[in-house]
Design a protein around this motif. Structure first.
Motif, PDB file in Angstrom:
ATOM      1  N   THR A 307       0.820  -1.217   0.000  1.00  0.00           N
ATOM      2  CA  THR A 307       0.000   0.000   0.000  1.00  0.00           C
ATOM      3  C   THR A 307       0.851   1.263   0.000  1.00  0.00           C
ATOM      4  O   THR A 307       0.666   2.158  -0.820  1.00  0.00           O
ATOM      5  N   ARG A 332       2.838   4.116 -12.608  1.00  0.00           N
ATOM      6  CA  ARG A 332       1.556   4.268 -11.916  1.00  0.00           C
ATOM      7  C   ARG A 332       1.612   3.666 -10.519  1.00  0.00           C
ATOM      8  O   ARG A 332       1.097   4.244  -9.561  1.00  0.00           O
ATOM      9  N   LEU A 333       2.242   2.487 -10.399  1.00  0.00           N
ATOM     10  CA  LEU A 333       2.398   1.876  -9.081  1.00  0.00           C
ATOM     11  C   LEU A 333       3.208   2.783  -8.171  1.00  0.00           C
ATOM     12  O   LEU A 333       2.848   2.992  -6.999  1.00  0.00           O
ATOM     13  N   ASP A 336       1.052   5.634  -7.000  1.00  0.00           N
ATOM     14  CA  ASP A 336       0.034   5.193  -6.037  1.00  0.00           C
ATOM     15  C   ASP A 336       0.657   4.930  -4.665  1.00  0.00           C
ATOM     16  O   ASP A 336       0.092   5.315  -3.628  1.00  0.00           O
ATOM     17  N   ARG A 339       1.533   8.347  -3.035  1.00  0.00           N
ATOM     18  CA  ARG A 339       0.361   9.064  -2.512  1.00  0.00           C
ATOM     19  C   ARG A 339      -0.139   8.413  -1.232  1.00  0.00           C
ATOM     20  O   ARG A 339      -0.475   9.097  -0.250  1.00  0.00           O
ATOM     21  N   ALA A 340      -0.205   7.093  -1.218  1.00  0.00           N
ATOM     22  CA  ALA A 340      -0.678   6.387  -0.024  1.00  0.00           C
ATOM     23  C   ALA A 340       0.292   6.589   1.142  1.00  0.00           C
ATOM     24  O   ALA A 340      -0.139   6.729   2.299  1.00  0.00           O
TER      25      ALA A 340
END
Length: 372
Positions: A307, A332-333, A336, A339-340
């Motif tokens: 995550t 993209r991973l 993500d 951001r998380a």
């Protein structure tokens, strides 16, 4: 306003910005830095400070470290009119314990990792004076200390295994100052590792993971006894590695912000030493940078696997390489995860929120009527 003596033998070490960050975040308690060594004005940064070396001389400071004289610190605590002592590391707490009892002030101890995971035999074998004092006094500290604050659940379990009381041992995260984060765009294909050049930080595993990974540049921030050995290994493996040496906190944050990925493949050191939390992982997360680290020590308290970053087994260069490639090759991973991670740090590791919780814990020591 109650006053807390923040105790550390030496303030301003490059690997410990979190100690002063926490001290500056107090709002309802007034902190004063109390040290064995001198505290330069640029390190104190406006906080009041008191040095045993300056006040009582080198011999008194040495006797304090050896656990053979409590008078100078007792006098300082009384003169400064402190209401509680917050000692960073069990080493400092064991040296300060007699003085806090004589001065009649409660003692809270922050455990960071090495002090909770290194065996008694290794503490004595290391030949550090304060480590030997801690080895001798750890049982007394467990019995007579008032509050114990390991920085992760992993360390809490280790502290309890050493006989510290469960009812006075509370996991407490130090937190990150979210107001000092720099803005910078990451450079593609760049990794950063932040940590002393010691076995626990897993540099050799990282170097082997990067073997044959074309177009990747690694920056190692930190210094230590393995500098020559790791420089030679990087050369032998034909890696693109920059060794910056120790940097100040602001420059370290800049290096993280300009990197695509932070990697911390920590492992249990030869003495049993483990990561308490991996504070730099939180700094990378706060900057929105994905991390790859090991499933080790208190790291899972900082990184939510899958995550906010990726966790792999210790000393597994193949698994580490696969995780690094996965992040670098999938923008993209990476976005993500970043951001998380930023949201995770804001929600759970804001230094002002964490320090407000610490102040409440210190309030409880006064409500309990003072030291044990």
């Amino acid at each position: 306003m109650p006053r807390v003596a923040v105790v550390r033998h030496t303030f301003g070490l490059p690997s410990e910005p979190f100690v002063l960050t926490q001290a500056r975040a107090f709002s309802r308690w007034e902190p004063v830095l109390v040290s064995r060594d001198a505290v330069p004005a640029e390190v104190a940064g406006g906080l009041p400070s008191h040095s045993l070396v300056d006040a009582a001389g080198p011999r008194a400071a040495a006797l304090h470290t050896a656990g053979l004289a409590s008078g100078p610190l007792t006098a300082a605590l009384r003169a400064l009119r402190v209401d509680a002592v917050l000692a960073h590391f069990g080493f400092e707490a064991s040296c300060a314990l007699p003085a806090t009892r004589r001065a009649g002030v409660p003692l809270a101890t922050v455990f960071h990792g090495v002090d909770a995971t290194t065996s008694r035999a290794e503490l004595l074998r290391a030949r550090h004076v304060s480590w030997a004092t801690y080895a001798r006094r750890s049982r007394a500290l467990a019995h007579r200390g008032d509050l114990f604050l390991p920085v992760s659940d992993h360390l809490r379990h280790r502290v309890l295994d050493r006989g510290f009381p469960a009812d006075r041992t509370v996991t407490h995260h130090l937190g990150i100052d979210l107001d000092v984060l720099p803005a910078a765009d990451p450079v593609p294909g760049t990794l950063v590792h932040v940590g002393r050049l010691v076995p626990k930080k897993g540099h050799a595993t990282l170097f082997r993971a990067l073997t044959g990974m074309a177009g990747v540049r690694l920056t190692c921030v930190g210094d230590g006894p393995l500098r020559a050995e790791l420089t030679a290994l990087a050369r032998d493996l034909r890696l693109d590695v920059e060794f910056t040496g120790a940097l100040d906190h602001a420059e370290t944050l800049q290096r993280i912000a300009r990197s695509s990925l932070l990697c911390l493949p920590s492992t249990t050191g030869p003495t049993g030493d483990q990561e308490g939390l991996g504070q730099v992982l939180l700094e990378a997360g706060a900057l929105g940078r994905p991390v790859v680290a090991t499933r080790h020590g208190g790291i899972p308290s900082a990184v939510v696997d899958g995550t906010t970053g990726l966790l792999v087994p210790e000393q597994d260069p193949d698994a580490l390489a696969a995780a690094i490639r996965r992040v670098l090759e999938r923008p993209r991973l990476a976005a993500d995860l970043g951001r998380a991670a930023a949201a995770h740090v804001r929600e759970n590791f804001d230094v002002r929120v964490q320090t407000a919780r610490l102040e409440t814990l210190l309030d409880s020591l006064l409500a309990d009527g003072g030291p044990r």
